[in-house]
Design a protein around this motif. Sequence first.
Motif, PDB file in Angstrom:
ATOM      1  N   VAL A 160      32.134  29.533  55.462  1.00 40.07           N
ATOM      2  CA  VAL A 160      33.364  29.868  56.196  1.00 40.07           C
ATOM      3  C   VAL A 160      34.582  29.227  55.529  1.00 40.07           C
ATOM      4  O   VAL A 160      35.619  29.881  55.360  1.00 40.07           O
ATOM      5  CB  VAL A 160      33.236  29.451  57.681  1.00 40.07           C
ATOM      6  N   VAL A 161      34.462  27.974  55.141  1.00 44.93           N
ATOM      7  CA  VAL A 161      35.570  27.311  54.445  1.00 44.93           C
ATOM      8  C   VAL A 161      35.871  28.034  53.131  1.00 44.93           C
ATOM      9  O   VAL A 161      37.046  28.250  52.789  1.00 44.93           O
ATOM     10  CB  VAL A 161      35.251  25.816  54.195  1.00 44.93           C
ATOM     11  N   SER A 162      34.854  28.445  52.419  1.00 48.05           N
ATOM     12  CA  SER A 162      35.063  29.163  51.164  1.00 48.05           C
ATOM     13  C   SER A 162      35.734  30.511  51.390  1.00 48.05           C
ATOM     14  O   SER A 162      36.588  30.924  50.602  1.00 48.05           O
ATOM     15  CB  SER A 162      33.733  29.360  50.439  1.00 48.05           C
ATOM     16  N   LEU A 163      35.366  31.203  52.460  1.00 43.85           N
ATOM     17  CA  LEU A 163      36.030  32.471  52.779  1.00 43.85           C
ATOM     18  C   LEU A 163      37.494  32.255  53.164  1.00 43.85           C
ATOM     19  O   LEU A 163      38.368  33.039  52.764  1.00 43.85           O
ATOM     20  CB  LEU A 163      35.292  33.197  53.895  1.00 43.85           C
ATOM     21  N   VAL A 164      37.764  31.203  53.915  1.00 43.75           N
ATOM     22  CA  VAL A 164      39.150  30.911  54.284  1.00 43.75           C
ATOM     23  C   VAL A 164      39.967  30.582  53.034  1.00 43.75           C
ATOM     24  O   VAL A 164      41.080  31.108  52.846  1.00 43.75           O
ATOM     25  CB  VAL A 164      39.214  29.759  55.319  1.00 43.75           C
ATOM     26  N   LEU A 165      39.427  29.725  52.177  1.00 50.54           N
ATOM     27  CA  LEU A 165      40.140  29.382  50.940  1.00 50.54           C
ATOM     28  C   LEU A 165      40.290  30.600  50.030  1.00 50.54           C
ATOM     29  O   LEU A 165      41.334  30.788  49.408  1.00 50.54           O
ATOM     30  CB  LEU A 165      39.423  28.247  50.213  1.00 50.54           C
ATOM     31  N   GLY A 166      39.256  31.428  49.957  1.00 49.25           N
ATOM     32  CA  GLY A 166      39.342  32.652  49.165  1.00 49.25           C
ATOM     33  C   GLY A 166      40.416  33.583  49.685  1.00 49.25           C
ATOM     34  O   GLY A 166      41.125  34.234  48.913  1.00 49.25           O
TER      35      GLY A 166
ATOM     36  N   SER B  11      35.317  36.019  46.287  1.00 50.57           N
ATOM     37  CA  SER B  11      34.861  35.285  47.470  1.00 50.57           C
ATOM     38  C   SER B  11      34.285  36.225  48.512  1.00 50.57           C
ATOM     39  O   SER B  11      33.271  35.923  49.145  1.00 50.57           O
ATOM     40  CB  SER B  11      36.016  34.498  48.082  1.00 50.57           C
ATOM     41  N   TYR B  12      34.930  37.376  48.686  1.00 52.85           N
ATOM     42  CA  TYR B  12      34.451  38.334  49.684  1.00 52.85           C
ATOM     43  C   TYR B  12      33.242  39.129  49.209  1.00 52.85           C
ATOM     44  O   TYR B  12      32.559  39.756  50.008  1.00 52.85           O
ATOM     45  CB  TYR B  12      35.580  39.253  50.136  1.00 52.85           C
ATOM     46  N   LEU B  13      32.978  39.123  47.935  1.00 50.88           N
ATOM     47  CA  LEU B  13      31.754  39.741  47.431  1.00 50.88           C
ATOM     48  C   LEU B  13      30.575  38.770  47.489  1.00 50.88           C
ATOM     49  O   LEU B  13      29.450  39.163  47.767  1.00 50.88           O
ATOM     50  CB  LEU B  13      31.948  40.219  45.984  1.00 50.88           C
TER      51      LEU B  13
ATOM     52  N   MET C  60      58.429  28.464  42.721  1.00 49.73           N
ATOM     53  CA  MET C  60      57.486  28.460  41.631  1.00 49.73           C
ATOM     54  C   MET C  60      57.130  29.899  41.294  1.00 49.73           C
ATOM     55  O   MET C  60      56.837  30.704  42.174  1.00 49.73           O
ATOM     56  CB  MET C  60      56.254  27.685  42.042  1.00 49.73           C
ATOM     57  N   THR C  61      57.134  30.219  40.037  1.00 55.33           N
ATOM     58  CA  THR C  61      56.802  31.559  39.587  1.00 55.33           C
ATOM     59  C   THR C  61      55.490  31.517  38.814  1.00 55.33           C
ATOM     60  O   THR C  61      55.313  30.684  37.928  1.00 55.33           O
ATOM     61  CB  THR C  61      57.918  32.104  38.676  1.00 55.33           C
ATOM     62  N   LEU C  62      54.592  32.404  39.178  1.00 53.11           N
ATOM     63  CA  LEU C  62      53.311  32.500  38.483  1.00 53.11           C
ATOM     64  C   LEU C  62      53.342  33.693  37.549  1.00 53.11           C
ATOM     65  O   LEU C  62      53.965  34.722  37.853  1.00 53.11           O
ATOM     66  CB  LEU C  62      52.175  32.678  39.485  1.00 53.11           C
ATOM     67  N   SER C  63      52.657  33.567  36.446  1.00 49.79           N
ATOM     68  CA  SER C  63      52.575  34.700  35.527  1.00 49.79           C
ATOM     69  C   SER C  63      51.716  35.800  36.145  1.00 49.79           C
ATOM     70  O   SER C  63      50.937  35.562  37.079  1.00 49.79           O
ATOM     71  CB  SER C  63      51.969  34.251  34.193  1.00 49.79           C
ATOM     72  N   ARG C  64      51.845  36.986  35.638  1.00 50.82           N
ATOM     73  CA  ARG C  64      51.038  38.105  36.127  1.00 50.82           C
ATOM     74  C   ARG C  64      49.551  37.841  35.893  1.00 50.82           C
ATOM     75  O   ARG C  64      48.718  38.146  36.740  1.00 50.82           O
ATOM     76  CB  ARG C  64      51.458  39.395  35.431  1.00 50.82           C
ATOM     77  N   ARG C  65      49.237  37.227  34.772  1.00 51.76           N
ATOM     78  CA  ARG C  65      47.842  36.923  34.459  1.00 51.76           C
ATOM     79  C   ARG C  65      47.249  35.943  35.479  1.00 51.76           C
ATOM     80  O   ARG C  65      46.135  36.118  35.965  1.00 51.76           O
ATOM     81  CB  ARG C  65      47.763  36.340  33.053  1.00 51.76           C
ATOM     82  N   THR C  66      48.016  34.918  35.829  1.00 49.27           N
ATOM     83  CA  THR C  66      47.568  33.947  36.823  1.00 49.27           C
ATOM     84  C   THR C  66      47.433  34.605  38.187  1.00 49.27           C
ATOM     85  O   THR C  66      46.484  34.354  38.925  1.00 49.27           O
ATOM     86  CB  THR C  66      48.539  32.758  36.891  1.00 49.27           C
ATOM     87  N   ALA C  67      48.390  35.455  38.535  1.00 50.22           N
ATOM     88  CA  ALA C  67      48.343  36.165  39.812  1.00 50.22           C
ATOM     89  C   ALA C  67      47.094  37.036  39.900  1.00 50.22           C
ATOM     90  O   ALA C  67      46.417  37.068  40.935  1.00 50.22           O
ATOM     91  CB  ALA C  67      49.601  37.009  39.984  1.00 50.22           C
ATOM     92  N   LEU C  68      46.770  37.742  38.843  1.00 51.28           N
ATOM     93  CA  LEU C  68      45.566  38.579  38.845  1.00 51.28           C
ATOM     94  C   LEU C  68      44.295  37.744  38.929  1.00 51.28           C
ATOM     95  O   LEU C  68      43.331  38.141  39.583  1.00 51.28           O
ATOM     96  CB  LEU C  68      45.543  39.477  37.602  1.00 51.28           C
ATOM     97  N   PHE C  69      44.307  36.576  38.288  1.00 52.77           N
ATOM     98  CA  PHE C  69      43.156  35.682  38.383  1.00 52.77           C
ATOM     99  C   PHE C  69      42.947  35.224  39.825  1.00 52.77           C
ATOM    100  O   PHE C  69      41.825  35.236  40.338  1.00 52.77           O
ATOM    101  CB  PHE C  69      43.338  34.462  37.465  1.00 52.77           C
ATOM    102  N   LEU C  70      44.027  34.823  40.489  1.00 50.92           N
ATOM    103  CA  LEU C  70      43.926  34.386  41.882  1.00 50.92           C
ATOM    104  C   LEU C  70      43.471  35.528  42.786  1.00 50.92           C
ATOM    105  O   LEU C  70      42.639  35.336  43.678  1.00 50.92           O
ATOM    106  CB  LEU C  70      45.267  33.835  42.363  1.00 50.92           C
ATOM    107  N   LEU C  71      43.982  36.702  42.547  1.00 50.73           N
ATOM    108  CA  LEU C  71      43.577  37.870  43.318  1.00 50.73           C
ATOM    109  C   LEU C  71      42.104  38.183  43.086  1.00 50.73           C
ATOM    110  O   LEU C  71      41.354  38.448  44.040  1.00 50.73           O
ATOM    111  CB  LEU C  71      44.445  39.064  42.932  1.00 50.73           C
ATOM    112  N   ALA C  72      41.652  38.115  41.849  1.00 48.19           N
ATOM    113  CA  ALA C  72      40.242  38.347  41.534  1.00 48.19           C
ATOM    114  C   ALA C  72      39.351  37.295  42.186  1.00 48.19           C
ATOM    115  O   ALA C  72      38.256  37.605  42.672  1.00 48.19           O
ATOM    116  CB  ALA C  72      40.034  38.350  40.017  1.00 48.19           C
ATOM    117  N   PHE C  73      39.823  36.060  42.242  1.00 52.45           N
ATOM    118  CA  PHE C  73      39.062  34.999  42.897  1.00 52.45           C
ATOM    119  C   PHE C  73      38.889  35.298  44.380  1.00 52.45           C
ATOM    120  O   PHE C  73      37.815  35.111  44.946  1.00 52.45           O
ATOM    121  CB  PHE C  73      39.757  33.645  42.712  1.00 52.45           C
ATOM    122  N   GLY C  74      39.951  35.773  45.014  1.00 50.54           N
ATOM    123  CA  GLY C  74      39.868  36.139  46.425  1.00 50.54           C
ATOM    124  C   GLY C  74      38.879  37.265  46.669  1.00 50.54           C
ATOM    125  O   GLY C  74      38.082  37.220  47.609  1.00 50.54           O
ATOM    126  N   VAL C  75      38.908  38.271  45.819  1.00 56.13           N
ATOM    127  CA  VAL C  75      37.961  39.391  45.937  1.00 56.13           C
ATOM    128  C   VAL C  75      36.543  38.896  45.697  1.00 56.13           C
ATOM    129  O   VAL C  75      35.610  39.262  46.425  1.00 56.13           O
ATOM    130  CB  VAL C  75      38.338  40.521  44.950  1.00 56.13           C
TER     131      VAL C  75
END
Length: 76
Positions: A53-59, A18-20, A1-16
């Motif tokens: 904790v679950v949210s941090l793991v998922l993030g 979560s840690y904020l 499965m290939t994700l677009s760059r925009r989707t990849a950046l969205f997922l990366l931003a979501f992870g960040v």
Amino acid sequence: MTLSRRTALFLLAFGVWSYLLWPTFIRNIWHSDRSWAGSSPTGYLIVHLVIAVVSLVLGTIIGVLGWRAYRASRSS
């Protein structure tokens, strides 16, 4: 499965995000009057810590997926 760059950046931003967000939430819950009954934790504290904790793991998982997808989109 290939994700677009925009989707990849969205997922990366979501992870960040979560840690904020969640460490601050944990700190606030830890110091709440409803979190402790004397020196023992209440159900309120335990439930909210589990949620955080679950949210941090998922993030983390979502952020890693976003990072990998972003790196893959750069090389193609």
